[in-house]
Design a protein around this motif. Structure first.
Motif, mmCIF file in Angstrom:
data_model
loop_
_atom_site.group_PDB
_atom_site.id
_atom_site.type_symbol
_atom_site.label_atom_id
_atom_site.label_comp_id
_atom_site.label_asym_id
_atom_site.label_seq_id
_atom_site.Cartn_x
_atom_site.Cartn_y
_atom_site.Cartn_z
ATOM 1 N N VAL A 84 0.834 -1.191 0.000
ATOM 2 C CA VAL A 84 0.000 0.000 0.000
ATOM 3 C C VAL A 84 0.872 1.245 0.000
ATOM 4 N N VAL A 85 0.526 2.184 -0.861
ATOM 5 C CA VAL A 85 1.135 3.513 -0.856
ATOM 6 C C VAL A 85 0.074 4.472 -0.338
ATOM 7 N N THR A 86 0.306 5.059 0.810
ATOM 8 C CA THR A 86 -0.699 5.943 1.409
ATOM 9 C C THR A 86 -0.724 7.316 0.765
ATOM 10 N N ASP A 87 0.453 7.819 0.367
ATOM 11 C CA ASP A 87 0.514 9.118 -0.301
ATOM 12 C C ASP A 87 1.715 9.147 -1.237
ATOM 13 N N ALA A 88 1.435 9.097 -2.530
ATOM 14 C CA ALA A 88 2.507 9.048 -3.530
ATOM 15 C C ALA A 88 3.375 10.295 -3.505
ATOM 16 N N TRP A 89 2.817 11.410 -3.056
ATOM 17 C CA TRP A 89 3.584 12.653 -3.062
ATOM 18 C C TRP A 89 4.730 12.638 -2.049
ATOM 19 N N THR A 90 4.591 11.822 -1.008
ATOM 20 C CA THR A 90 5.642 11.761 0.010
ATOM 21 C C THR A 90 6.348 10.407 0.037
ATOM 22 N N LEU A 126 -1.869 -11.714 -7.133
ATOM 23 C CA LEU A 126 -2.915 -12.596 -7.629
ATOM 24 C C LEU A 126 -2.603 -14.045 -7.267
ATOM 25 N N ALA A 127 -3.632 -14.818 -6.983
ATOM 26 C CA ALA A 127 -3.459 -16.230 -6.631
ATOM 27 C C ALA A 127 -3.526 -17.059 -7.906
ATOM 28 N N LEU A 128 -2.369 -17.253 -8.548
ATOM 29 C CA LEU A 128 -2.290 -17.964 -9.819
ATOM 30 C C LEU A 128 -1.690 -19.351 -9.619
ATOM 31 N N GLU A 129 -1.492 -20.076 -10.714
ATOM 32 C CA GLU A 129 -0.986 -21.447 -10.654
ATOM 33 C C GLU A 129 0.406 -21.558 -11.259
ATOM 34 N N GLY A 130 1.109 -22.614 -10.850
ATOM 35 C CA GLY A 130 2.404 -22.904 -11.445
ATOM 36 C C GLY A 130 3.395 -21.783 -11.260
ATOM 37 N N THR A 131 4.075 -21.440 -12.333
ATOM 38 C CA THR A 131 5.117 -20.409 -12.276
ATOM 39 C C THR A 131 4.595 -19.016 -12.620
ATOM 40 N N ALA A 132 3.298 -18.904 -12.924
ATOM 41 C CA ALA A 132 2.724 -17.598 -13.241
ATOM 42 C C ALA A 132 2.596 -16.767 -11.969
ATOM 43 N N ARG A 133 2.933 -15.504 -12.084
ATOM 44 C CA ARG A 133 2.803 -14.582 -10.962
ATOM 45 C C ARG A 133 2.217 -13.274 -11.478
ATOM 46 N N GLY A 134 1.484 -12.592 -10.619
ATOM 47 C CA GLY A 134 0.887 -11.354 -11.079
ATOM 48 C C GLY A 134 0.367 -10.522 -9.937
ATOM 49 N N ALA A 135 -0.137 -9.355 -10.282
ATOM 50 C CA ALA A 135 -0.672 -8.446 -9.271
ATOM 51 C C ALA A 135 -1.802 -7.630 -9.867
ATOM 52 N N PHE A 136 -2.719 -7.258 -8.994
ATOM 53 C CA PHE A 136 -3.803 -6.348 -9.324
ATOM 54 C C PHE A 136 -3.523 -5.041 -8.600
ATOM 55 N N CYS A 137 -3.681 -3.935 -9.297
ATOM 56 C CA CYS A 137 -3.368 -2.641 -8.688
ATOM 57 C C CYS A 137 -4.530 -1.677 -8.877
ATOM 58 N N ALA A 138 -4.905 -1.001 -7.781
ATOM 59 C CA ALA A 138 -5.956 0.018 -7.816
ATOM 60 C C ALA A 138 -5.343 1.355 -7.437
ATOM 61 N N TYR A 139 -5.676 2.397 -8.198
ATOM 62 C CA TYR A 139 -5.124 3.724 -7.977
ATOM 63 C C TYR A 139 -6.240 4.675 -7.529
ATOM 64 N N SER A 140 -5.889 5.628 -6.682
ATOM 65 C CA SER A 140 -6.871 6.599 -6.221
ATOM 66 C C SER A 140 -6.275 8.010 -6.205
ATOM 67 N N PRO A 141 -7.105 9.026 -6.484
ATOM 68 C CA PRO A 141 -6.635 10.408 -6.379
ATOM 69 C C PRO A 141 -6.651 10.911 -4.936
ATOM 70 N N ARG A 142 -7.161 10.076 -4.028
ATOM 71 C CA ARG A 142 -7.231 10.460 -2.620
ATOM 72 C C ARG A 142 -6.075 9.851 -1.832
ATOM 73 N N PRO A 143 -5.367 10.619 -1.027
ATOM 74 C CA PRO A 143 -4.353 10.016 -0.153
ATOM 75 C C PRO A 143 -5.021 9.219 0.955
ATOM 76 N N HIS A 144 -4.325 8.193 1.429
ATOM 77 C CA HIS A 144 -4.765 7.383 2.568
ATOM 78 C C HIS A 144 -6.098 6.665 2.319
ATOM 79 N N LEU A 145 -6.433 6.396 1.058
ATOM 80 C CA LEU A 145 -7.697 5.704 0.790
ATOM 81 C C LEU A 145 -7.664 4.252 1.234
ATOM 82 N N PHE A 146 -6.549 3.571 0.990
ATOM 83 C CA PHE A 146 -6.516 2.121 1.162
ATOM 84 C C PHE A 146 -6.181 1.726 2.601
ATOM 85 N N GLN A 147 -7.045 2.155 3.509
ATOM 86 C CA GLN A 147 -6.989 1.716 4.895
ATOM 87 C C GLN A 147 -7.521 0.288 4.966
#
Length: 238
Positions: free
Chosen positions: A89-95, A119-140
């Protein structure tokens, strides 16, 4: 057993049924997850790494694609989520100062906070899901858990999508191998007929030309066949 919300799960399945290629599915999935997460989220990205395959990624829009670039660099937070298997989690990208080169251009596109979830994948596959917000501290914790649940639900159909893509890739490789073998076999037959030689000798002639010119033997064979006919086809049933 982990509980799954049936409505998003059904929506992810519908997307998969309608998608013809993995890349298209990932983009549509990113758009759907953006809708599911609500108006406080600015954009979403899905990224998958597999050995010996080109990185697959999808974004909710062009702006999300730009925002993802510094997030999924070698030292970005998205890459850290993939390599560690834990949410970042990045709480505030500006800092934010943990990653070299981040937030970079993502801040210019309005990112103040983000959550990168593996992401919960199989075998050697790996990945991630990313959500972005214009609000700081959104992802509590509460919002982060919602993002993680969404990623978990998406992972179920992503595993199936990757299986389908792997089968399609093998089928394409097999078709290419069959076409290559057909061209080489025909070229060998032509050389045998023209030179009254054995099959082994004809193959050696192809190899010698391939080595001398430093080009693939299939390319040499295609040239031999093209001199006789341009209507060679490989036939097999779907």
């Amino acid at each position: 057993m982990t509980e799954v919300n049936p409505q998003p799960a059904a929506a992810f399945q519908e997307l998969l049924l309608g998608a013809e290629e993995l890349q298209a599915y990932l983009s549509e999935l990113a758009v759907l997850t953006l809708t599911l997460l609500g108006s406080q989220v600015l954009g979403c990205s899905v990224l998958i790494d597999r050995p010996r395959r080109t990185r697959a990624e999808g974004h909710s829009d062009d702006r999300a694609a730009r925002m993802a670039q510094p997030v999924f660099t070698e030292t970005g937070p998205g890459t850290e989520a993939i390599s560690t298997g834990t949410s970042v989690v990045v709480t505030d990208a500006w800092t934010e100062r943990r990653w070299h080169g981040f937030p970079g251009t993502s801040a210019e596109d309005g990112v103040r906070s983000l959550a990168a979830v593996p992401l919960a994948l199989e075998g050697t596959a790996r990945g991630a899901f990313c959500a972005y917000s214009p609000r700081p501290h959104l992802f509590q914790p509460r919002i982060l858990r919602m993002v993680e649940r969404t990623a978990l639900e998406a992972s179920r159909t992503l595993r199936l999508a990757l299986r389908i893509d792997a089968h399609l890739n093998r089928a394409r490789n097999l078709q290419a191998a069959l076409e290559s073998r057909t061209v080489v076999d025909i070229a060998v037959g032509i050389i045998m007929a023209q030179n009254s030689c054995s099959q082994e000798t004809a193959v050696e002639i192809l190899r010698s030309v391939s080595n001398t010119r430093n080009i693939k033997i299939r390319t040499v064979a295609a040239g031999v066949v093209a001199a006789v006919s341009d209507r060679v086809r490989t036939h097999f049933e779907e």
